[in-house]
Design a protein around this motif. Structure first.
Motif, PDB file in Angstrom:
ATOM      1  N   ASN A   1      26.547  34.358  15.188  1.00  0.00           N
ATOM      2  CA  ASN A   1      27.501  34.304  16.303  1.00  0.00           C
ATOM      3  C   ASN A   1      26.776  34.306  17.644  1.00  0.00           C
ATOM      4  N   ASP A   2      25.788  33.425  17.765  1.00  0.00           N
ATOM      5  CA  ASP A   2      25.018  33.209  18.995  1.00  0.00           C
ATOM      6  C   ASP A   2      24.188  34.419  19.425  1.00  0.00           C
ATOM      7  N   ARG A   3      23.911  35.316  18.515  1.00  0.00           N
ATOM      8  CA  ARG A   3      23.072  36.481  18.832  1.00  0.00           C
ATOM      9  C   ARG A   3      21.857  36.468  17.908  1.00  0.00           C
ATOM     10  N   LEU A   4      20.668  36.528  18.503  1.00  0.00           N
ATOM     11  CA  LEU A   4      19.428  36.519  17.733  1.00  0.00           C
ATOM     12  C   LEU A   4      19.340  37.798  16.904  1.00  0.00           C
ATOM     13  N   ILE A   5      19.227  37.645  15.564  1.00  0.00           N
ATOM     14  CA  ILE A   5      19.151  38.831  14.701  1.00  0.00           C
ATOM     15  C   ILE A   5      17.862  38.896  13.896  1.00  0.00           C
ATOM     16  N   ALA A   6      17.187  37.729  13.699  1.00  0.00           N
ATOM     17  CA  ALA A   6      15.995  37.734  12.848  1.00  0.00           C
ATOM     18  C   ALA A   6      15.153  36.496  13.124  1.00  0.00           C
ATOM     19  N   ARG A   7      13.960  36.497  12.531  1.00  0.00           N
ATOM     20  CA  ARG A   7      13.082  35.323  12.538  1.00  0.00           C
ATOM     21  C   ARG A   7      12.642  35.091  11.106  1.00  0.00           C
ATOM     22  N   GLY A   8      12.276  33.848  10.803  1.00  0.00           N
ATOM     23  CA  GLY A   8      11.882  33.567   9.433  1.00  0.00           C
ATOM     24  C   GLY A   8      11.077  32.297   9.315  1.00  0.00           C
TER      25      GLY A   8
ATOM     26  N   LEU B   1      31.720  34.220  10.031  1.00  0.00           N
ATOM     27  CA  LEU B   1      30.797  34.199  11.155  1.00  0.00           C
ATOM     28  C   LEU B   1      29.958  32.942  11.059  1.00  0.00           C
ATOM     29  N   THR B   2      29.287  32.610  12.159  1.00  0.00           N
ATOM     30  CA  THR B   2      28.442  31.420  12.213  1.00  0.00           C
ATOM     31  C   THR B   2      26.988  31.861  12.219  1.00  0.00           C
ATOM     32  N   MET B   3      26.214  31.303  11.280  1.00  0.00           N
ATOM     33  CA  MET B   3      24.787  31.622  11.198  1.00  0.00           C
ATOM     34  C   MET B   3      24.012  30.336  11.423  1.00  0.00           C
ATOM     35  N   GLN B   4      22.979  30.409  12.284  1.00  0.00           N
ATOM     36  CA  GLN B   4      22.157  29.244  12.604  1.00  0.00           C
ATOM     37  C   GLN B   4      20.690  29.591  12.440  1.00  0.00           C
ATOM     38  N   ALA B   5      19.925  28.641  11.915  1.00  0.00           N
ATOM     39  CA  ALA B   5      18.469  28.746  11.888  1.00  0.00           C
ATOM     40  C   ALA B   5      17.972  27.692  12.863  1.00  0.00           C
ATOM     41  N   VAL B   6      17.407  28.126  13.976  1.00  0.00           N
ATOM     42  CA  VAL B   6      17.005  27.215  15.042  1.00  0.00           C
ATOM     43  C   VAL B   6      15.511  26.925  14.911  1.00  0.00           C
ATOM     44  N   LEU B   7      15.197  25.663  14.611  1.00  0.00           N
ATOM     45  CA  LEU B   7      13.804  25.242  14.473  1.00  0.00           C
ATOM     46  C   LEU B   7      13.100  25.180  15.820  1.00  0.00           C
ATOM     47  N   GLY B   8      13.830  24.833  16.847  1.00  0.00           N
ATOM     48  CA  GLY B   8      13.269  24.699  18.185  1.00  0.00           C
ATOM     49  C   GLY B   8      14.297  24.075  19.100  1.00  0.00           C
ATOM     50  N   ARG B   9      13.915  23.879  20.342  1.00  0.00           N
ATOM     51  CA  ARG B   9      14.828  23.302  21.332  1.00  0.00           C
ATOM     52  C   ARG B   9      14.118  22.183  22.076  1.00  0.00           C
ATOM     53  N   ALA B  10      14.933  21.304  22.621  1.00  0.00           N
ATOM     54  CA  ALA B  10      14.404  20.206  23.437  1.00  0.00           C
ATOM     55  C   ALA B  10      15.333  20.004  24.621  1.00  0.00           C
ATOM     56  N   ARG B  11      14.770  19.612  25.745  1.00  0.00           N
ATOM     57  CA  ARG B  11      15.565  19.303  26.937  1.00  0.00           C
ATOM     58  C   ARG B  11      15.442  17.815  27.205  1.00  0.00           C
ATOM     59  N   MET B  12      16.554  17.213  27.542  1.00  0.00           N
ATOM     60  CA  MET B  12      16.553  15.797  27.879  1.00  0.00           C
ATOM     61  C   MET B  12      17.731  15.494  28.781  1.00  0.00           C
ATOM     62  N   THR B  13      17.694  14.330  29.386  1.00  0.00           N
ATOM     63  CA  THR B  13      18.796  13.903  30.249  1.00  0.00           C
ATOM     64  C   THR B  13      19.850  13.204  29.391  1.00  0.00           C
ATOM     65  N   ILE B  14      21.005  12.991  29.972  1.00  0.00           N
ATOM     66  CA  ILE B  14      22.075  12.278  29.266  1.00  0.00           C
ATOM     67  C   ILE B  14      21.634  10.854  28.946  1.00  0.00           C
ATOM     68  N   SER B  15      20.916  10.202  29.869  1.00  0.00           N
ATOM     69  CA  SER B  15      20.484   8.826  29.607  1.00  0.00           C
ATOM     70  C   SER B  15      19.513   8.775  28.423  1.00  0.00           C
ATOM     71  N   GLU B  16      18.627   9.781  28.290  1.00  0.00           N
ATOM     72  CA  GLU B  16      17.735   9.832  27.129  1.00  0.00           C
ATOM     73  C   GLU B  16      18.532  10.043  25.842  1.00  0.00           C
ATOM     74  N   LEU B  17      19.557  10.866  25.904  1.00  0.00           N
ATOM     75  CA  LEU B  17      20.381  11.142  24.731  1.00  0.00           C
ATOM     76  C   LEU B  17      21.117   9.898  24.245  1.00  0.00           C
ATOM     77  N   VAL B  18      21.705   9.124  25.172  1.00  0.00           N
ATOM     78  CA  VAL B  18      22.459   7.935  24.757  1.00  0.00           C
ATOM     79  C   VAL B  18      21.538   6.803  24.292  1.00  0.00           C
ATOM     80  N   GLN B  19      20.253   6.840  24.645  1.00  0.00           N
ATOM     81  CA  GLN B  19      19.300   5.825  24.210  1.00  0.00           C
ATOM     82  C   GLN B  19      18.678   6.144  22.845  1.00  0.00           C
ATOM     83  N   MET B  20      19.025   7.295  22.258  1.00  0.00           N
ATOM     84  CA  MET B  20      18.427   7.687  20.973  1.00  0.00           C
ATOM     85  C   MET B  20      18.876   6.744  19.865  1.00  0.00           C
ATOM     86  N   ARG B  21      17.941   6.420  18.994  1.00  0.00           N
ATOM     87  CA  ARG B  21      18.185   5.543  17.850  1.00  0.00           C
ATOM     88  C   ARG B  21      17.560   6.185  16.613  1.00  0.00           C
ATOM     89  N   PRO B  22      17.975   5.780  15.424  1.00  0.00           N
ATOM     90  CA  PRO B  22      17.345   6.298  14.205  1.00  0.00           C
ATOM     91  C   PRO B  22      15.831   6.073  14.240  1.00  0.00           C
TER      92      PRO B  22
END
Length: 132
Positions: free
Chosen positions: A104-111, A64-85
């Motif tokens: 597996n893309d289902r929220l099960i816990a917080r931590g 199964l796939t387990m993810q810890a999501v720190l947060g989310r961000a929304r941006m446009t494609i042009s902002e994404l391609v302009q990203m640099r280190p």
């Protein structure tokens, strides 16, 4: 050739293939009687966790796939391609807020994010029920 069974014959045990001897029928308690007590195994030795795990043996090795999501961000494609280190991406969470744990893309816990021996981890602080 068998004769058809009618309501009159339903009272005749032989007509419907039932044994005529009542001693061959199972001995059920009569209405109002108490059935014989059947002794149970020692309940003190009962381990519900072991019983639950018995049924899970067949799926223990399913990946199964387990993810810890720190947060989310929304941006446009042009902002994404302009990203640099070195670019900072602002997330929708504040410092110290719990991270979401998905299986597996289902929220099960917080931590909370923890650092142990220079390795990031997550300490579970809350199990999320489906009704939440």
């Amino acid at each position: 050739m068998e004769k058809p069974v009618n309501n009159q014959d339903m009272n005749d045990a032989a007509a419907i293939g039932l044994p005529e001897e009542p001693s061959t029928a199972p001995d059920f308690p009569v209405f109002g009687e108490t059935a014989l007590a059947v002794p149970f195994d020692d309940l003190a030795s009962f381990d519900p966790a072991a019983t639950m795990n018995d049924g899970l043996d067949a799926v223990n090795d399913v990946p199964l796939t387990m993810q810890a999501v720190l947060g989310r961000a929304r941006m446009t494609i042009s902002e994404l391609v302009q990203m640099r280190p070195g670019r900072v991406v602002e997330l929708d969470r504040k410092v110290g807020e719990p991270v979401d744990i998905y299986v597996n893309d289902r929220l099960i816990a917080r931590g909370e994010v923890v650092l142990i021996d220079k390795v990031l981890g997550v300490t579970l602080t809350e199990i999320v029920r489906e009704e939440d």
